[in-house]
Each structure stands twice: as C-alpha cells, then as structure tokens.
Write an enzyme that holds these catalytic residues in place. Structure first.
Site, PDB file in Angstrom:
ATOM      1  NE  ARG A  80      40.339  44.323  42.115  1.00 35.69           N
ATOM      2  CZ  ARG A  80      41.743  44.749  41.355  1.00 35.69           C
ATOM      3  NH1 ARG A  80      41.935  45.966  41.019  1.00 35.69           N
ATOM      4  NH2 ARG A  80      42.595  43.512  41.239  1.00 35.69           N
ATOM      5  CD  GLU A  94      43.967  36.173  43.504  1.00 29.82           C
ATOM      6  OE1 GLU A  94      44.522  36.863  44.048  1.00 29.82           O
ATOM      7  OE2 GLU A  94      42.981  35.515  44.193  1.00 29.82           O
ATOM      8  CG  PHE A 151      42.318  36.234  48.562  1.00 28.80           C
ATOM      9  CD1 PHE A 151      42.154  37.114  49.583  1.00 28.80           C
ATOM     10  CD2 PHE A 151      42.647  35.117  48.750  1.00 28.80           C
ATOM     11  CE1 PHE A 151      42.504  36.814  50.955  1.00 28.80           C
ATOM     12  CE2 PHE A 151      43.146  34.556  50.000  1.00 28.80           C
ATOM     13  CZ  PHE A 151      43.105  35.716  51.011  1.00 28.80           C
ATOM     14  CD  GLU A 152      40.214  40.943  42.209  1.00 29.51           C
ATOM     15  OE1 GLU A 152      39.511  42.035  42.397  1.00 29.51           O
ATOM     16  OE2 GLU A 152      41.587  41.097  41.942  1.00 29.51           O
ATOM     17  CD  GLN A 153      37.186  31.619  41.479  1.00 33.94           C
ATOM     18  OE1 GLN A 153      37.349  30.924  40.523  1.00 33.94           O
ATOM     19  NE2 GLN A 153      37.185  30.850  42.828  1.00 33.94           N
TER      20      GLN A 153
END
Length: 540
Positions: free
Chosen positions: A346, A361, A367-369
């Site tokens: 992702r 992000e 969370f999701e970078q």
C-alpha cells in the site's frame, strides 16, 4: 588477538541479545516502529557482522499501525534449545503516561532464515521478555513487571513463570524474583546457569547517561538473588568523558574457545549538548569469571572503545559508497525499512527500474505513511536520489528525508504551489515536541519546471546539514535552504521527556498525498556515501 573498535553494530542497533550455535554467532536487536521487526545479525568471529534476517515480516506476527514513536518492538531475546531458535519480543502500543500497553510473544524457527512460526501470545504484564532453557528441559519466561500504581516509576521488578511449549502458554505459579537495586528502573532480564548458580542479568537506571547492567545470582531459580559485590558490572555513569556512554542492557556469550564476552547497548555523543545522532548502538566487551563465581567486565565497569576479538574487522564495506538501484527481481534492498505497516504494497512497489511510493498520510503519521529509509551509520555522509513527481498542489509532496520521528525531520520536497506550479520546498521540524509543528518561517521555495526529474541531495557533516538539488540534465548541485542542526535527529531530542526516545536517525525517501488521490512518486536510485570528517571523534 586483534584490537577491534566499538561499536560492532554501528547506528541504531539497541538492546542486543547474543547467541552462539556451534560456530555461528547471532545478535538480535530492537527495531521499535520500523518494519519488518527485529534485526538479526550473523558473525563467525564476533568482529564482522552481516544482517541475516528480520524475522517479523507478516501481519500475523506484527502490526504496528497506531504504535507511537519509540514504541513497537522492544528488546527481543534470541535463544536456542538444541533443536530450534526461539525469538521473544514485545509489541508496545503505549509507553507514555501512567499506563503501558506491552504485549509479549514467542516465535520459533528451525533455521535463522526462517520461516518463523505464527506467534504465541504470552502475557502483557511488562516488557523486555526473555526465555531461559534449563538443564532439566523446563523453559522459563521472565519479563519486567509494571505497576501503574507506583510513583513516580512503574518498574516493579522481574517476574518469572514457566512456559509450556506443549500447551502454548505460561503455566504454574509466578513470582517477582528480583526487585532491582538502588539504581532503579530494573528491566531487560536474562537468565543463565553456571556452576550450580542461576544468574540474572538486568538493565537498570534508565536508558540514558546513567544506564547500567546489574548481575545477581541464586542457587534456586525462584531466589532469593544476591547482587554482585561490585554492582553495576557495566556502566559509564561515573565516567562522563568515556567515549562509550549510556552503557547497559547487556547479554553474555561464551566463544568456542571458552572466552566470555558481553554485548551491550551504548551511545556516542557529539556536540557540547551530548547528542547521540546514531542512536543506541551495539558494543562488545571481554569479560571473565573470577574465582568467586562472579562475572567481571575486563577493565570495567566502564566499557572500552577497543576490545580484543578473535579476528580483525574488515571496514571496507562500512566505508564504501552504497548505490541502491531498484528492480522487481531483486526487490527492496535489506538495508531499507519502513514505518509500522505490515502491508507495504500500500505504500511502495519496486518496478520498472524504480522505487514507486504511493502518497499516503503526513510525515509523522502513526498509521500509514510512505517512507522508506536506511539507518544513518556514520556521523558524516552524503545521500542523494532522483525523483519523478508531478504534484497538483501544496498537499502533495515527495522527496528526500532525514528522519528521526514525527517531531524531528528534515525533508526536501518536490511539491506545488496552490496554483499548481511545481517548486522545491524544505519541510523542517526541529525538536518540535510537544506541538509537532514545522519550523517557521519556512525557507523560501524554489520554482522548478513543471516536468522533468529532479536530483535531490543531502550532506551531513557532524551536526551540520545542507540540502542541494539539480534539475534533470544538470551536473552541478545547487544548495537550497540554510544549514540545519542535524544533531536534533537524536534520542536526546526525540520528542519525549528525558530518556524517552529509543531509535536513531534514518535517511531515505518519502511521499504524501493529503488529498487522498494516491499520487505516485518514482525514485530511480538512492545513494548513501560515508564521509570521513574531522568532526567524527570515534571513527578511525
């Protein structure tokens, strides 16, 4: 024997657990919020080490999305019972405030390369777990015990309980077998048995400049444990000018020829503010068992910068330029890690001769970078990349980043103004805890053509950081922005209260799309070039 310069694992390699199986040595170290989890290095001579594997590589083993900075994987313990490897680790979900959420697991494998098993959940009563294989076949699990009622510290001693592999759980009674010494903050336990004695090695006094390793022993595994007469056995606390500081959190190994060594974490501060930009590193000391059946560190308790080892160290690779290219067949080079997510597809893909990041992000998201980076392992270095990125506005940016945590980073981005015109902009967050704000005023942006790849570069010389760039086709780099203070990319400035940051500086590439459009950024290569510089106090 040859004299070898410490540390043996430079850069962020904290909380070492060492193991010998036959002629092979292994060291497992903490990785905190960086994925995959746990670094395991291999050596045949204690001097020359290579990264063998990062075993926690699946979502079922480790999912750190939402873990704050300096949480995640703490203090792994690697052991072998004669037939297979055991890896014990903690996934910390919260560490600040009155409570800590720390979950302990065990995975196993017949070989160091894996495949490693699905995890067995053990407990959540504390962190820094380890597993001891006794002579009678029993397996004992120890971890520090936390008690949120204690003030001002929640460290409540070392807990012991039997682990039943058949049942996959802890069984029988448990007991707090050691409450620590006056140094306080007792953690990092390891159990050993020798000459009828059970030895308990612990870390104490926090992980800062007062850090220490304490040894205690008992004839009964349940205690009571008497403390070493020269406690602590390892510490730099009373030697502020020693080159190796923050010494503690240790483990013991015996070589094939019967010599005893202690590995431990350490830090090498620079600047008058004593900042450890390379994080907590792994060093080794020679030790010996005296006639009183106590272990002593040679020339200790202050650790030595040099140590005699069975072989000399070949530093050729350490000082060599690392030029990373990207091909689907080779995948991402093992030097690189990313933050938290067990779903790397992702955030990046290696394809078409490039590392393609998917903008996610913000920099500093828990969370999701999309941030892929390697450790800074030298006090001075140059790094560069070539990026192709077509942002629509100021909410889309990608580029080259020097990163410690969400509060401390320097980020040279290709972005766009609100009118869509492309520009270069430095986003700097200097020791911004607790607000987490960018440094204002932001340095003036530089307008660049709407199309074309851009070469981005960073130079660090000790505490000085300078960005530069070149447009596609240009040979010479042009400086951009001021000289920044790179020393804030350190544990001492890592966005927590004193002694509360645990990782190290990284350098790599990143991409964000705050519009949620998943805009791609392509990086053709990444180069990391070590530089010998007069500011490097500890390097040959």
């Amino acid at each position: 024997m040859p004299k070898v310069l410490n540390p043996i694992l430079p850069g962020f390699n904290a909380d070492p657990s060492i193991l010998r199986v036959g002629s092979d040595y292994y060291i497992a170290t903490s990785t905190f919020e960086w994925f995959p989890g746990v670094q395991i290095h291999h050596s045949r001579d204690l001097a020359n080490w290579t990264l063998a594997t990062r075993p926690l590589s699946r979502k079922s083993q480790l999912d750190m999305r939402g873990d704050p900075d300096s949480c995640g994987v703490w203090a792994p313990c690697l052991t072998h019972d004669g037939s297979k490897f055991y890896l014990v680790y903690t996934d910390v979900k919260r560490k600040d405030g009155s409570f800590k959420d720390a979950h302990n697991y065990i995975v196993t494998s017949e070989t160091i390369e894996g495949p490693w098993s699905e995890p067995f959940y053990v407990n959540s009563s504390g962190f820094d777990p380890s597993l001891f294989h006794d002579e009678d076949g029993k397996k004992w699990f120890v971890n520090m015990l936390q008690d949120h009622r204690r003030r001002p510290r929640s460290f409540a001693g070392i807990r012991l309980q039997e682990w039943s592999e058949k049942e996959g759980k802890l069984v029988g009674p448990w007991k707090t077998i050691f409450f620590g010494t006056e140094l306080d903050f007792v953690e990092g336990p390891h159990l050993y048995k020798r000459n009828g004695w059970y030895y308990l090695l612990t870390a104490e006094a926090g992980t800062g400049y007062g850090h220490a390793a304490t040894l205690a022993r008992s004839k009964d595994i349940w205690g009571p444990y008497e403390v070493h007469p020269k406690n602590p056995i390892l510490s730099s606390a009373k030697a502020p000018l020693a080159p190796l500081q923050r010494a503690g959190h240790a483990d013991i190994v015996e070589s094939e020829d019967g010599k005893t060594y202690v590995v431990h974490l350490t830090g090498r501060p620079i600047t008058q503010k004593r900042r450890c930009v390379l994080g907590r590193e792994c060093a080794i000391q020679e030790a010996y068992w005296a006639d009183d059946d106590w272990l002593y560190v040679k020339n200790g308790p202050v650790p030595s910068l040099t140590v005699e080892l069975p072989a000399a160290r070949d530093d050729t690779a350490y000082w060599a330029e690392q030029h990373y290219t990207f091909s689907a067949s080779d995948g991402l080079h093992k030097d690189f890690q990313w933050l938290r997510t067990p779903e790397p597809e992702r955030i990046f893909a290696v394809q078409d001769g490039a590392l393609e990041l998917t903008g996610r992000e913000t920099t500093g998201s828990w969370f999701e970078q999309a941030l892929v980076a390697r450790r800074q392992t030298h006090f001075s270095y140059d790094a560069e990349t070539l990026v192709h990125f077509s942002p629509l506005d100021e909410r889309q940016f990608a580029g080259l980043i020097a990163y410690y945590c969400r509060y401390n980073f320097f980020y040279l981005t290709v972005t766009a103004h609100a009118d869509g015109k492309r520009e270069l902009l430095i986003l700097a967050s200097e020791a911004s805890w607790p607000e987490g704000r960018l440094k204002f005023p932001i340095a003036e942006p530089v307008s660049i053509p709407q199309e074309g790849k851009v070469r981005l570069a960073i130079s660090i010389r000790g505490k000085d950081l300078q960005f530069s760039y070149a447009l596609e086709g240009a040979v010479e780099l042009t400086k951009i922005g001021p000289v920044y203070d790179a020393s804030i990319l350190s544990d001492e400035c890592g966005g927590h209260q004193v002694d509360g940051s645990f990782t190290g500086a990284f350098v790599g590439v990143a991409a964000s799309d705050l519009n949620g459009l998943e805009t791609k950024a392509k990086f053709d290569y990444f180069t990391y070039r070590p530089v010998r510089h007069e500011s490097d106090r500890y390097e040959p």
